[in-house]
Design a protein around this motif. Structure first.
Motif, short mmCIF file in Angstrom:
data_model
loop_
_atom_site.label_atom_id
_atom_site.label_comp_id
_atom_site.label_asym_id
_atom_site.label_seq_id
_atom_site.Cartn_x
_atom_site.Cartn_y
_atom_site.Cartn_z
N MET A 173 5.83 -10.17 -15.28
CA MET A 173 5.52 -9.28 -14.53
C MET A 173 5.09 -7.89 -15.35
SD MET A 173 5.22 -8.57 -11.10
CE MET A 173 5.49 -7.54 -9.85
N TYR A 174 6.04 -7.46 -16.30
CA TYR A 174 5.95 -6.53 -17.15
C TYR A 174 4.90 -6.47 -17.95
CZ TYR A 174 10.79 -5.19 -16.11
OH TYR A 174 12.05 -4.87 -15.40
N LYS A 175 4.54 -7.61 -18.56
CA LYS A 175 3.35 -7.71 -19.48
C LYS A 175 2.04 -7.66 -18.67
CE LYS A 175 1.23 -10.33 -23.20
NZ LYS A 175 1.26 -11.39 -23.98
N TRP A 176 1.74 -8.56 -17.78
CA TRP A 176 0.41 -8.54 -17.20
C TRP A 176 0.38 -7.66 -16.06
CZ3 TRP A 176 -2.95 -10.44 -20.07
CH2 TRP A 176 -2.72 -11.45 -21.00
N VAL A 177 1.22 -7.57 -15.06
CA VAL A 177 0.99 -6.70 -14.06
C VAL A 177 1.13 -5.10 -14.31
CG1 VAL A 177 1.91 -6.16 -11.70
CG2 VAL A 177 1.70 -8.30 -12.42
N TYR A 178 2.09 -4.91 -15.16
CA TYR A 178 2.44 -3.27 -15.46
C TYR A 178 1.42 -2.88 -16.64
CZ TYR A 178 4.40 0.88 -16.87
OH TYR A 178 4.77 2.11 -17.22
N LEU A 179 1.75 -3.52 -17.78
CA LEU A 179 1.23 -3.16 -19.00
C LEU A 179 -0.16 -3.45 -19.04
CD1 LEU A 179 3.80 -4.15 -21.92
CD2 LEU A 179 3.05 -1.93 -21.02
N VAL A 180 -0.87 -4.49 -18.53
CA VAL A 180 -2.27 -4.78 -18.61
C VAL A 180 -2.84 -4.27 -17.37
CG1 VAL A 180 -3.88 -6.48 -18.72
CG2 VAL A 180 -1.81 -6.73 -20.09
N PHE A 181 -2.61 -4.84 -16.23
CA PHE A 181 -3.41 -4.47 -15.08
C PHE A 181 -3.39 -3.07 -14.56
CE2 PHE A 181 -3.47 -3.91 -10.47
CZ PHE A 181 -4.92 -4.25 -10.01
N PHE A 182 -2.13 -2.36 -14.48
CA PHE A 182 -2.15 -0.99 -14.07
C PHE A 182 -2.71 0.01 -15.33
CE2 PHE A 182 0.74 -2.63 -10.97
CZ PHE A 182 0.26 -2.17 -9.96
N ASN A 183 -2.52 -0.28 -16.46
CA ASN A 183 -3.14 0.47 -17.42
C ASN A 183 -4.55 0.29 -17.36
OD1 ASN A 183 -0.53 1.84 -18.39
ND2 ASN A 183 -0.08 0.18 -19.49
N VAL A 184 -5.08 -0.69 -17.37
CA VAL A 184 -6.60 -1.06 -17.15
C VAL A 184 -7.26 -0.05 -16.15
CG1 VAL A 184 -8.23 -2.69 -16.76
CG2 VAL A 184 -6.59 -3.35 -18.32
N LEU A 185 -6.40 -0.11 -14.90
CA LEU A 185 -7.02 0.67 -13.81
C LEU A 185 -7.15 2.24 -14.29
CD1 LEU A 185 -4.99 -0.29 -10.79
CD2 LEU A 185 -7.43 -0.93 -11.20
N TRP A 186 -6.21 2.75 -15.25
CA TRP A 186 -6.29 4.06 -15.77
C TRP A 186 -7.42 4.19 -16.83
CZ3 TRP A 186 -4.36 7.96 -13.30
CH2 TRP A 186 -3.13 7.97 -12.72
N VAL A 187 -8.03 2.96 -17.12
CA VAL A 187 -9.23 3.19 -18.29
C VAL A 187 -10.58 3.22 -17.27
CG1 VAL A 187 -10.35 2.01 -19.85
CG2 VAL A 187 -7.86 2.51 -20.05
N PHE A 188 -10.59 2.26 -16.34
CA PHE A 188 -11.93 1.83 -15.75
C PHE A 188 -12.16 3.02 -14.47
CE2 PHE A 188 -11.36 -2.63 -16.84
CZ PHE A 188 -12.40 -2.68 -17.71
N ILE A 189 -11.10 3.42 -13.88
CA ILE A 189 -11.32 4.52 -12.96
C ILE A 189 -11.84 5.80 -13.69
CG2 ILE A 189 -10.24 5.97 -11.33
CD1 ILE A 189 -8.71 3.68 -10.45
N PRO A 190 -11.34 6.27 -14.97
CA PRO A 190 -11.91 7.44 -15.51
C PRO A 190 -13.21 7.10 -16.15
CG PRO A 190 -9.65 7.29 -15.88
CD PRO A 190 -9.80 6.20 -15.35
#
Length: 69
Positions: free
Chosen positions: A33-50
């Motif tokens: 949960m920490y690695k793939w959901v929080y660190l990867v998925f949610f941080n990738v959103l902060w890259v692709f949306i901008p």
């Protein structure tokens, strides 16, 4: 919009990248949960949306400059 999106990507970079590069012991990479959901998925959103906002903003600016010529 382009400036704010660029600042958002830079902010994400200076917040999370140093922690990943030095493999900070506070990053719990053993938990799915920490690695793939929080660190990867949610941080990738902060890259692709901008990135999408930059794409839209730059294409609008190109259209505006094309109309002036």
């Amino acid at each position: 919009m382009v400036v704010i999106a660029t600042m958002e990507m830079y902010g994400g970079w200076i917040t999370f990248c140093p922690e990943w590069l030095v493999m900070n012991y506070n990053l719990d990479l053993t938990n799915f949960m920490y690695k793939w959901v929080y660190l990867v998925f949610f941080n990738v959103l902060w890259v692709f949306i901008p990135l999408y906002a930059c794409y839209i903003g730059i294409s609008d600016m190109n259209d505006a400059y094309a109309m002036r010529w």
